[in-house]
Enzyme design. Structure first.
Site, mmCIF file in Angstrom:
data_model
loop_
_atom_site.group_PDB
_atom_site.id
_atom_site.type_symbol
_atom_site.label_atom_id
_atom_site.label_comp_id
_atom_site.label_asym_id
_atom_site.label_seq_id
_atom_site.Cartn_x
_atom_site.Cartn_y
_atom_site.Cartn_z
ATOM 1 N N GLY A 1 -13.451 8.856 -11.055
ATOM 2 C CA GLY A 1 -13.855 7.790 -10.136
ATOM 3 C C GLY A 1 -13.647 8.208 -8.695
ATOM 4 O O GLY A 1 -13.208 9.333 -8.414
ATOM 5 N N ASP B 1 -4.782 8.379 -12.106
ATOM 6 C CA ASP B 1 -6.136 7.806 -12.220
ATOM 7 C C ASP B 1 -6.209 6.466 -11.484
ATOM 8 O O ASP B 1 -5.180 5.831 -11.223
ATOM 9 C CB ASP B 1 -6.473 7.596 -13.712
ATOM 10 C CG ASP B 1 -7.982 7.466 -13.964
ATOM 11 O OD1 ASP B 1 -8.767 7.451 -12.991
ATOM 12 O OD2 ASP B 1 -8.364 7.385 -15.154
ATOM 13 N N ALA C 1 -8.164 2.476 -11.189
ATOM 14 C CA ALA C 1 -8.384 1.355 -12.119
ATOM 15 C C ALA C 1 -9.390 0.403 -11.489
ATOM 16 O O ALA C 1 -9.588 0.403 -10.266
ATOM 17 C CB ALA C 1 -7.078 0.631 -12.394
ATOM 18 N N ASP C 2 -10.014 -0.389 -12.342
ATOM 19 C CA ASP C 2 -10.921 -1.433 -11.831
ATOM 20 C C ASP C 2 -10.145 -2.718 -11.555
ATOM 21 O O ASP C 2 -10.483 -3.453 -10.627
ATOM 22 C CB ASP C 2 -12.055 -1.665 -12.837
ATOM 23 C CG ASP C 2 -12.878 -0.406 -13.020
ATOM 24 O OD1 ASP C 2 -13.408 0.088 -12.017
ATOM 25 O OD2 ASP C 2 -12.941 0.118 -14.144
ATOM 26 N N LYS D 1 -10.200 -0.473 -17.106
ATOM 27 C CA LYS D 1 -10.785 0.765 -16.618
ATOM 28 C C LYS D 1 -12.144 0.975 -17.290
ATOM 29 O O LYS D 1 -12.486 0.290 -18.228
ATOM 30 C CB LYS D 1 -9.871 1.954 -16.922
ATOM 31 C CG LYS D 1 -8.564 1.893 -16.137
ATOM 32 C CD LYS D 1 -7.657 3.100 -16.350
ATOM 33 C CE LYS D 1 -8.356 4.412 -16.277
ATOM 34 N NZ LYS D 1 -9.149 4.655 -15.062
ATOM 35 N N GLY D 2 -12.900 1.915 -16.770
ATOM 36 C CA GLY D 2 -14.175 2.235 -17.397
ATOM 37 C C GLY D 2 -15.387 1.901 -16.552
ATOM 38 O O GLY D 2 -16.523 2.050 -17.003
ATOM 39 N N GLY D 3 -15.129 1.460 -15.303
ATOM 40 C CA GLY D 3 -16.255 1.225 -14.394
ATOM 41 C C GLY D 3 -17.118 2.470 -14.242
ATOM 42 O O GLY D 3 -18.325 2.389 -14.017
ATOM 43 N N GLY D 4 -16.497 3.635 -14.416
ATOM 44 C CA GLY D 4 -17.224 4.906 -14.329
ATOM 45 C C GLY D 4 -17.592 5.447 -15.694
ATOM 46 O O GLY D 4 -18.008 6.604 -15.818
ATOM 47 N N GLU E 1 -10.350 8.933 -20.668
ATOM 48 C CA GLU E 1 -9.201 8.553 -19.831
ATOM 49 C C GLU E 1 -8.045 8.094 -20.712
ATOM 50 O O GLU E 1 -6.888 8.440 -20.477
ATOM 51 C CB GLU E 1 -9.604 7.441 -18.862
ATOM 52 C CG GLU E 1 -10.561 7.927 -17.778
ATOM 53 C CD GLU E 1 -11.137 6.829 -16.903
ATOM 54 O OE1 GLU E 1 -11.603 7.155 -15.804
ATOM 55 O OE2 GLU E 1 -11.131 5.657 -17.297
HETATM 56 C C1 5RP Z 1 -13.690 5.328 -14.479
HETATM 57 C C2 5RP Z 1 -12.542 4.465 -14.144
HETATM 58 C C3 5RP Z 1 -12.103 4.406 -12.726
HETATM 59 O O1 5RP Z 1 -10.760 4.722 -12.657
HETATM 60 C C4 5RP Z 1 -12.308 3.027 -12.187
HETATM 61 O O2 5RP Z 1 -13.663 2.657 -12.394
HETATM 62 C C5 5RP Z 1 -11.959 2.945 -10.697
HETATM 63 O O3 5RP Z 1 -12.905 3.657 -9.971
HETATM 64 P P1 5RP Z 1 -12.836 3.837 -8.405
HETATM 65 O O4 5RP Z 1 -11.640 4.678 -8.115
HETATM 66 O O5 5RP Z 1 -14.150 4.514 -8.079
HETATM 67 O O6 5RP Z 1 -12.747 2.466 -7.782
HETATM 68 O O7 5RP Z 1 -11.955 3.806 -14.969
HETATM 69 O O8 5RP Z 1 -14.080 5.182 -15.813
#
Ligand code: 5RP
Length: 220
Positions: A29, A81, A83-84, A94-97, A103
């Protein structure tokens, strides 16, 4: 102060958690990308990294950081890492990406999950951010029906294929008051690979980027 500046500040702060001479787990992310860029400055001092996605692997490799296959690594001190969403008990969505499965697998091997997040990600109750669920393509409609029966509104993230060749259903409208229970319940649905709740095993450390600086929280 914009969100990217906050993400950059927590990514920078996370470098202090990187043990010298070891292999570390790296997330996916935009916040994780800032961390990877920071890690490049200390690449001589670490052995290498296990990436949680093809995208992070490419970015690490581009910085000359040695990549390890998770199957070669028995344990790691740290996984870093974003998080959303993250709640007061360090449970996360998590998992927005779309990288949630890798992960979860990579972070499981690490003793400490260091979550790096800007303050917008801190919530009292998880669920405003739609919960990503990775699903075997054949099971999409069947899993969607099961998720609806749990009270959510699943939406297929069309056009997205995960690194594992699967699809994502984003579940809207859940107020997740018992995240560990829901994580386990969703993972029981046949056809689900994993879901984006990280609650059975939450983060151990939260570095929260605020306009007043990085706040550090550690779980007992
Ligand atoms: C990817 C994720 C990311 O950690 C989550 O989406 C946060 O992303 P960002 O740092 O771009 O805000 O879980 O699958």
């Amino acid at each position: 102060m914009n969100q990217d500046t906050l993400k950059q500040s927590v990514a920078q702060a996370a470098l202090a958690y990187v043990p010298e001479g070891e292999i570390i787990g790296v997330g996916t992310g935009s916040t994780a990308n800032f961390f990877i860029d920071g890690l490049a400055g200390m690449r001589e001092r670490i052995l290498g990294a296990v990436a949680s996605s093809e995208a992070s692997a490419r970015r690490l490799a581009a910085h000359g950081i040695r990549l390890f296959d998770l199957n070669e690594v028995e344990s790691m001190s740290v996984y870093v890492d974003g998080a959303d969403e993250i709640d007061g008990n360090f449970c996360m969505i998590k998992g927005g990406g779309a990288a949630l499965t890798r992960e979860k697998i990579v972070s499981t091997v690490a003793r400490r999950f260091v979550c790096i997040a800007d303050v917008s990600k801190k919530v009292p109750v998880l669920g405003k951010f739609p919960l990503p669920v990775e699903v075997i393509p054949l099971a999409r409609a069947q899993v969607a029906r099961a998720l609806s029966a749990l009270g959510g509104r699943p939406v297929w993230r069309e056009g997205v294929v995960t690194d594992n060749g699967n699809i994502i259903l984003d579940v809207h409208g859940l107020a997740i008051t018992e995240p560990a229970r829901l994580e386990t319940q969703i993972n029981q649905i046949v056809g689900v690979v994993t879901n984006g709740l990280f609650a059975v095993r939450p983060a151990e450390v939260l570095l929260l980027g605020t306009p007043d600086g990085v706040q550090v929280f550690e779980r007992d």
